[in-house]
Design an enzyme around this catalytic site. Structure first.
Site, short mmCIF file in Angstrom:
data_model
loop_
_atom_site.label_atom_id
_atom_site.label_comp_id
_atom_site.label_asym_id
_atom_site.label_seq_id
_atom_site.Cartn_x
_atom_site.Cartn_y
_atom_site.Cartn_z
N LYS A 54 -16.81 70.68 38.91
CA LYS A 54 -17.11 71.46 40.86
C LYS A 54 -18.63 70.24 40.71
O LYS A 54 -18.07 69.82 41.89
CB LYS A 54 -17.65 73.20 40.47
CG LYS A 54 -16.04 73.34 40.86
CD LYS A 54 -17.06 74.97 40.02
CE LYS A 54 -15.54 76.11 40.45
NZ LYS A 54 -15.63 77.65 40.00
N GLN A 98 -20.62 81.52 37.58
CA GLN A 98 -19.45 81.06 37.21
C GLN A 98 -19.32 82.50 36.58
O GLN A 98 -19.69 82.58 35.56
CB GLN A 98 -19.52 80.16 35.75
CG GLN A 98 -17.95 79.97 35.41
CD GLN A 98 -16.93 79.45 37.21
OE1 GLN A 98 -17.28 78.66 37.58
NE2 GLN A 98 -15.81 79.52 36.51
N ASP A 121 -18.85 81.27 47.23
CA ASP A 121 -17.37 81.55 46.03
C ASP A 121 -16.97 82.49 47.25
O ASP A 121 -15.72 83.29 46.83
CB ASP A 121 -18.17 82.61 45.12
CG ASP A 121 -17.94 81.42 44.26
OD1 ASP A 121 -16.52 80.82 44.03
OD2 ASP A 121 -18.14 81.32 43.44
N1 GUN Z 1 -13.70 82.47 37.55
C1 GUN Z 1 -12.98 81.87 37.93
N2 GUN Z 1 -12.55 81.81 39.05
C2 GUN Z 1 -13.60 81.86 39.69
C3 GUN Z 1 -13.98 81.26 40.70
O1 GUN Z 1 -13.52 81.61 41.87
N3 GUN Z 1 -15.73 81.52 41.16
C4 GUN Z 1 -16.40 81.78 40.04
N4 GUN Z 1 -18.10 81.84 40.75
N5 GUN Z 1 -16.26 82.05 38.75
C5 GUN Z 1 -14.34 81.68 38.85
#
Ligand code: GUN
Length: 296
Positions: A54, A98, A121
């Protein structure tokens, strides 16, 4: 004839090019560079690799990346203080914590603490509500990537029978909501199946578009797929290692067998995964626009 492969990398790369141009334009117009803060707690290998990707993609597209890595022993209060600081930092337009978090930290507390206008998100309850009523600013990234893949592959959704396998807050529920909206690129008839569904195959065999986010390898086999269906595999299962020592990834769909039945299918890796990160970049630009220009 085997199914056409829906190449998420290729489609992503086209969208990233469009985004890079929009970002350059935004920077020239406003003098502000969009910034994304990522927060990683602990050292779960999958999470480390997602957060690294990311940050790298942010920089590639001309945005700023602020990466915060915290030990798994951090207290909930310390994490909330960091979120509060990021909420007030004008260089940070998007915040991503995350998931999953260590079990002593309440995920809901952390998500609720985030400024909804920085929640790229789309997990804050305000953004979940906006999505439900069809007024989303930040569609959650994986479902947004799935919808974009379907649209850019030329698959019509209007009136289509869509079956979603899985009811998670991150994928199953939001993609079902997004594809049932009264909007172009949606308007589908959506069925959501889950672990208590009585006859899964009976449902999946009716799908024009089958979206699988079940969390287990080979949850969908060839006999469960209608000939010609579009199959979107959201699964990421790490089983063993490849010859080069990297973790071997497989989806939730028995790819080789289903490929002989389906019309179009996404591979794992290289299907939904790259689209998810691309949608995060799109949401980060939207967040910057929202904060700097007053509208996304
Ligand atoms: N863990 C698995 N998928 C995601 C996501 O789309 N965003 C975040 N923040 N954590 C995750």
């Amino acid at each position: 004839m085997p199914a056409e492969i829906l190449d998420g990398k290729q489609i992503s790369s086209a969208i990233r090019q469009e985004l890079a141009e929009q970002i350059t334009e935004f920077v020239q117009k406003t003098g502000v560079t969009p910034g994304l803060a990522t927060v990683l707690v602990g050292d779960n290998p999958a999470s480390v690799s997602y957060v690294t990707a990311k940050g790298r993609t942010c920089r590639e597209l001309g945005m700023l990346s602020f990466q915060h890595t915290l030990p798994a022993t951090i207290s909930e209060q310390e994490l909330l203080s960091l979120v509060d600081r990021l909420n007030r930092d004008p260089q940070v337009h998007g915040i991503l914590v995350q998931l999953p978090l260590p079990s002593h930290i309440r995920e809901s507390q952390v998500l609720y603490a985030m400024d909804p206008n920085k929640d790229v998100d789309g997990f804050h309850p305000v953004n979940v509500g906006r999505l439900l009523i069809g007024e989303e600013i930040f569609p959650p990234c994986t479902p947004a990537g799935i919808q974009e893949l379907i649209l850019r592959s030329g698959t019509p959704t209007d009136g289509a029978d869509v079956v979603v396998v899985g009811r998670s807050n991150i994928v199953g529920k939001p993609i079902a909501v997004m594809l049932m909206q009264k909007k172009p690129g949606a308007n589908a008839t959506v069925t959501v199946c889950h672990t208590r569904t009585r006859n899964l195959a009976e449902h999946t065999r009716r799908a024009d578009i089958l979206i699988v986010a079940a969390g287990s390898p080979k949850a969908v086999t060839a006999d469960m797929v209608k000939p010609g269906a579009v199959v979107i595999d959201v699964g990421v299962n790490r089983i063993g290692t490849t010859e080069s020592g990297k973790p071997k990834l497989v989806g939730d769909v028995d790819f080789e067998a289903v490929r002989e039945v389906a019309g179009k299918i996404t591979p794992v890796p290289g299907g939904v995964g790259p689209m998810t990160i691309t949608m995060l970049m799109r949401n980060t630009l939207r967040a910057a626009r929202l904060q700097v220009l007053g509208q996304p």
